[in-house]
Write a protein that holds these residues in place. Structure first.
Motif, PDB file in Angstrom:
ATOM      1  N   ARG A  87       0.812  -1.209   0.000  1.00  0.00           N
ATOM      2  CA  ARG A  87       0.000   0.000   0.000  1.00  0.00           C
ATOM      3  C   ARG A  87       0.849   1.264   0.000  1.00  0.00           C
ATOM      4  O   ARG A  87       0.316   2.366  -0.053  1.00  0.00           O
ATOM      5  CB  ARG A  87      -0.903   0.005   1.250  1.00  0.00           C
ATOM      6  N   ARG A  88       2.150   1.097   0.026  1.00  0.00           N
ATOM      7  CA  ARG A  88       3.055   2.233   0.151  1.00  0.00           C
ATOM      8  C   ARG A  88       3.386   2.814  -1.219  1.00  0.00           C
ATOM      9  O   ARG A  88       3.831   2.116  -2.125  1.00  0.00           O
ATOM     10  CB  ARG A  88       4.346   1.788   0.842  1.00  0.00           C
ATOM     11  N   ILE A  89       3.163   4.120  -1.379  1.00  0.00           N
ATOM     12  CA  ILE A  89       3.463   4.822  -2.619  1.00  0.00           C
ATOM     13  C   ILE A  89       4.912   5.304  -2.592  1.00  0.00           C
ATOM     14  O   ILE A  89       5.334   5.968  -1.648  1.00  0.00           O
ATOM     15  CB  ILE A  89       2.518   6.031  -2.812  1.00  0.00           C
ATOM     16  N   LEU A  90       5.663   4.933  -3.632  1.00  0.00           N
ATOM     17  CA  LEU A  90       7.027   5.428  -3.779  1.00  0.00           C
ATOM     18  C   LEU A  90       7.019   6.503  -4.856  1.00  0.00           C
ATOM     19  O   LEU A  90       7.019   6.210  -6.055  1.00  0.00           O
ATOM     20  CB  LEU A  90       7.990   4.299  -4.155  1.00  0.00           C
ATOM     21  N   ALA A  91       7.002   7.745  -4.432  1.00  0.00           N
ATOM     22  CA  ALA A  91       7.003   8.858  -5.369  1.00  0.00           C
ATOM     23  C   ALA A  91       8.433   9.132  -5.817  1.00  0.00           C
ATOM     24  O   ALA A  91       9.321   8.284  -5.698  1.00  0.00           O
ATOM     25  CB  ALA A  91       6.381  10.086  -4.707  1.00  0.00           C
ATOM     26  N   LYS A  92       8.692  10.329  -6.326  1.00  0.00           N
ATOM     27  CA  LYS A  92      10.047  10.670  -6.755  1.00  0.00           C
ATOM     28  C   LYS A  92      10.936  10.888  -5.535  1.00  0.00           C
ATOM     29  O   LYS A  92      10.517  11.547  -4.579  1.00  0.00           O
ATOM     30  CB  LYS A  92      10.018  11.933  -7.613  1.00  0.00           C
ATOM     31  N   PRO A  93      12.145  10.345  -5.518  1.00  0.00           N
ATOM     32  CA  PRO A  93      13.026  10.533  -4.359  1.00  0.00           C
ATOM     33  C   PRO A  93      13.406  12.001  -4.185  1.00  0.00           C
ATOM     34  O   PRO A  93      13.636  12.720  -5.168  1.00  0.00           O
ATOM     35  CB  PRO A  93      14.246   9.676  -4.703  1.00  0.00           C
ATOM     36  N   VAL A  94      13.486  12.422  -2.941  1.00  0.00           N
ATOM     37  CA  VAL A  94      13.807  13.832  -2.667  1.00  0.00           C
ATOM     38  C   VAL A  94      15.311  14.070  -2.632  1.00  0.00           C
ATOM     39  O   VAL A  94      15.775  15.192  -2.826  1.00  0.00           O
ATOM     40  CB  VAL A  94      13.161  14.300  -1.350  1.00  0.00           C
ATOM     41  N   ASP A  95      16.086  13.017  -2.361  1.00  0.00           N
ATOM     42  CA  ASP A  95      17.537  13.128  -2.337  1.00  0.00           C
ATOM     43  C   ASP A  95      18.139  11.734  -2.475  1.00  0.00           C
ATOM     44  O   ASP A  95      17.412  10.746  -2.611  1.00  0.00           O
ATOM     45  CB  ASP A  95      18.029  13.815  -1.052  1.00  0.00           C
ATOM     46  N   GLU A  96      19.464  11.646  -2.442  1.00  0.00           N
ATOM     47  CA  GLU A  96      20.118  10.346  -2.632  1.00  0.00           C
ATOM     48  C   GLU A  96      19.795   9.360  -1.519  1.00  0.00           C
ATOM     49  O   GLU A  96      19.673   8.157  -1.762  1.00  0.00           O
ATOM     50  CB  GLU A  96      21.631  10.529  -2.758  1.00  0.00           C
ATOM     51  N   ALA A  97      19.641   9.855  -0.309  1.00  0.00           N
ATOM     52  CA  ALA A  97      19.293   8.960   0.794  1.00  0.00           C
ATOM     53  C   ALA A  97      17.916   8.343   0.571  1.00  0.00           C
ATOM     54  O   ALA A  97      17.694   7.151   0.835  1.00  0.00           O
ATOM     55  CB  ALA A  97      19.334   9.723   2.117  1.00  0.00           C
ATOM     56  N   ASP A  98      16.990   9.148   0.077  1.00  0.00           N
ATOM     57  CA  ASP A  98      15.650   8.657  -0.208  1.00  0.00           C
ATOM     58  C   ASP A  98      15.688   7.658  -1.362  1.00  0.00           C
ATOM     59  O   ASP A  98      14.981   6.637  -1.344  1.00  0.00           O
ATOM     60  CB  ASP A  98      14.743   9.837  -0.554  1.00  0.00           C
ATOM     61  N   LEU A  99      16.532   7.919  -2.348  1.00  0.00           N
ATOM     62  CA  LEU A  99      16.687   6.995  -3.465  1.00  0.00           C
ATOM     63  C   LEU A  99      17.231   5.651  -2.986  1.00  0.00           C
ATOM     64  O   LEU A  99      16.753   4.583  -3.396  1.00  0.00           O
ATOM     65  CB  LEU A  99      17.615   7.607  -4.511  1.00  0.00           C
ATOM     66  N   ARG A 100      18.219   5.679  -2.104  1.00  0.00           N
ATOM     67  CA  ARG A 100      18.767   4.430  -1.552  1.00  0.00           C
ATOM     68  C   ARG A 100      17.687   3.659  -0.785  1.00  0.00           C
ATOM     69  O   ARG A 100      17.598   2.430  -0.865  1.00  0.00           O
ATOM     70  CB  ARG A 100      19.933   4.730  -0.625  1.00  0.00           C
ATOM     71  N   ARG A 101      16.867   4.376  -0.042  1.00  0.00           N
ATOM     72  CA  ARG A 101      15.780   3.731   0.700  1.00  0.00           C
ATOM     73  C   ARG A 101      14.834   3.017  -0.256  1.00  0.00           C
ATOM     74  O   ARG A 101      14.436   1.868  -0.028  1.00  0.00           O
ATOM     75  CB  ARG A 101      15.016   4.795   1.497  1.00  0.00           C
ATOM     76  N   MET A 102      14.484   3.681  -1.364  1.00  0.00           N
ATOM     77  CA  MET A 102      13.563   3.088  -2.325  1.00  0.00           C
ATOM     78  C   MET A 102      14.165   1.857  -2.983  1.00  0.00           C
ATOM     79  O   MET A 102      13.496   0.816  -3.123  1.00  0.00           O
ATOM     80  CB  MET A 102      13.185   4.117  -3.396  1.00  0.00           C
ATOM     81  N   LEU A 103      15.407   1.950  -3.394  1.00  0.00           N
ATOM     82  CA  LEU A 103      16.053   0.800  -4.030  1.00  0.00           C
ATOM     83  C   LEU A 103      16.151  -0.373  -3.063  1.00  0.00           C
ATOM     84  O   LEU A 103      16.003  -1.536  -3.461  1.00  0.00           O
ATOM     85  CB  LEU A 103      17.437   1.198  -4.537  1.00  0.00           C
ATOM     86  N   GLY A 104      16.378  -0.075  -1.777  1.00  0.00           N
ATOM     87  CA  GLY A 104      16.397  -1.127  -0.766  1.00  0.00           C
ATOM     88  C   GLY A 104      15.052  -1.805  -0.628  1.00  0.00           C
ATOM     89  O   GLY A 104      14.968  -3.033  -0.457  1.00  0.00           O
ATOM     90  N   LEU A 105      13.969  -1.022  -0.723  1.00  0.00           N
ATOM     91  CA  LEU A 105      12.625  -1.592  -0.641  1.00  0.00           C
ATOM     92  C   LEU A 105      12.305  -2.459  -1.860  1.00  0.00           C
ATOM     93  O   LEU A 105      11.625  -3.477  -1.746  1.00  0.00           O
ATOM     94  CB  LEU A 105      11.587  -0.465  -0.528  1.00  0.00           C
ATOM     95  N   LEU A 106      12.812  -2.048  -3.026  1.00  0.00           N
ATOM     96  CA  LEU A 106      12.510  -2.765  -4.264  1.00  0.00           C
ATOM     97  C   LEU A 106      13.382  -3.997  -4.455  1.00  0.00           C
ATOM     98  O   LEU A 106      13.018  -4.915  -5.196  1.00  0.00           O
ATOM     99  CB  LEU A 106      12.691  -1.822  -5.463  1.00  0.00           C
ATOM    100  N   SER A 107      14.521  -4.035  -3.794  1.00  0.00           N
ATOM    101  CA  SER A 107      15.488  -5.113  -3.973  1.00  0.00           C
ATOM    102  C   SER A 107      14.884  -6.485  -3.672  1.00  0.00           C
ATOM    103  O   SER A 107      14.392  -6.734  -2.567  1.00  0.00           O
ATOM    104  CB  SER A 107      16.701  -4.871  -3.071  1.00  0.00           C
ATOM    105  N   GLY A 108      14.892  -7.355  -4.676  1.00  0.00           N
ATOM    106  CA  GLY A 108      14.423  -8.723  -4.494  1.00  0.00           C
ATOM    107  C   GLY A 108      12.934  -8.872  -4.281  1.00  0.00           C
ATOM    108  O   GLY A 108      12.471  -9.958  -3.934  1.00  0.00           O
ATOM    109  N   ARG A 109      12.171  -7.787  -4.515  1.00  0.00           N
ATOM    110  CA  ARG A 109      10.741  -7.833  -4.219  1.00  0.00           C
ATOM    111  C   ARG A 109       9.908  -7.500  -5.449  1.00  0.00           C
ATOM    112  O   ARG A 109      10.345  -6.790  -6.350  1.00  0.00           O
ATOM    113  CB  ARG A 109      10.385  -6.835  -3.114  1.00  0.00           C
ATOM    114  N   ARG A 110       8.673  -7.979  -5.407  1.00  0.00           N
ATOM    115  CA  ARG A 110       7.693  -7.615  -6.430  1.00  0.00           C
ATOM    116  C   ARG A 110       7.041  -6.297  -6.062  1.00  0.00           C
ATOM    117  O   ARG A 110       6.755  -6.045  -4.888  1.00  0.00           O
ATOM    118  CB  ARG A 110       6.624  -8.709  -6.516  1.00  0.00           C
ATOM    119  N   HIS A 111       6.833  -5.454  -7.057  1.00  0.00           N
ATOM    120  CA  HIS A 111       6.105  -4.216  -6.808  1.00  0.00           C
ATOM    121  C   HIS A 111       5.170  -3.938  -7.983  1.00  0.00           C
ATOM    122  O   HIS A 111       5.236  -4.591  -9.019  1.00  0.00           O
ATOM    123  CB  HIS A 111       7.066  -3.038  -6.582  1.00  0.00           C
TER     124      HIS A 111
END
Length: 205
Positions: A87-111
């Protein structure tokens, strides 16, 4: 037969693309459609409390289309794309730290990648469609995340990645609309533009 607003009959409506995205312009060109003009909508794209991904993209696409002034004989096309993990929306990352967080969430997972299209014609009524594409990333190593962040490609992209770029090498599985993940689902878009008279429909019948 492919038609566009620039070379079609004089009676055909003129298309206004409500987007500054070069990706959407390029995708329209793939199906032979060239907008008469481009107008950039100015809306608040923030999420509402407890808003789910699918209703969110439909709302934003509709608000974008309605925010653009439309002259007589013009049809406005707008789109919006978002990535969702559960249910979590991943919008555009606000900075590199946010981008790393998103990639970590997507890693190895279906979205899910939801991509909505809205068309507003002469009657002023918004008509919408949405594609829901399932994407699975491989498990990303720290080095792969570092490389992708350093590339700068993920900034400004929903979910923090561009499937038409280096991130395509992370995709283990995809079911749905590839163009929708890029930013504009062409099947849904063409169907709406056909209904609005921008694109010629099937002959006969």
């Amino acid at each position: 037969m492919t038609d566009n607003s620039a070379s079609g009959p004089a009676s055909r409506p003129a298309l206004v693309l409500a987007s500054s995205s070069p990706r959407r312009l390029s995708l329209l060109a793939q199906i032979g459609i060239v907008p008469h003009r481009i107008a950039v909508p100015d809306i608040d794209e923030g999420e509402r409390p407890d808003e789910l991904p699918r209703p969110y993209v439909l709302r934003i696409a509709t608000e974008k289309a309605l925010a653009v002034p439309r002259a007589a004989g013009e049809v406005v096309l707008a789109g919006d794309t978002t990535v969702a993990v559960g249910r979590r929306i991943l919008a555009k990352p606000v900075d590199e730290a946010d981008l790393r967080r998103m990639l970590g969430l997507l890693s190895g997972r279906r979205h899910h990648c939801f991509s909505a299209v809205c068309v507003v014609g002469d009657d002023g009524k918004p008509r919408t469609r949405v594609s829901d594409t399932i994407v699975t990333f491989k498990r990303l190593s720290a080095a792969e995340i570092d490389w992708y962040v350093a590339s700068g490609e993920g900034m400004g992209k929903a979910g923090g990645y561009a499937i038409q770029g280096g991130a395509e090498g992370f995709v283990r599985f995809l079911s749905g609309s590839y163009s929708g993940v890029v930013g504009l689902p062409l099947f849904e878009t063409r169907a709406l533009l056909e209904g609005a008279g921008i694109v010629a429909g099937p002959r006969g019948g």
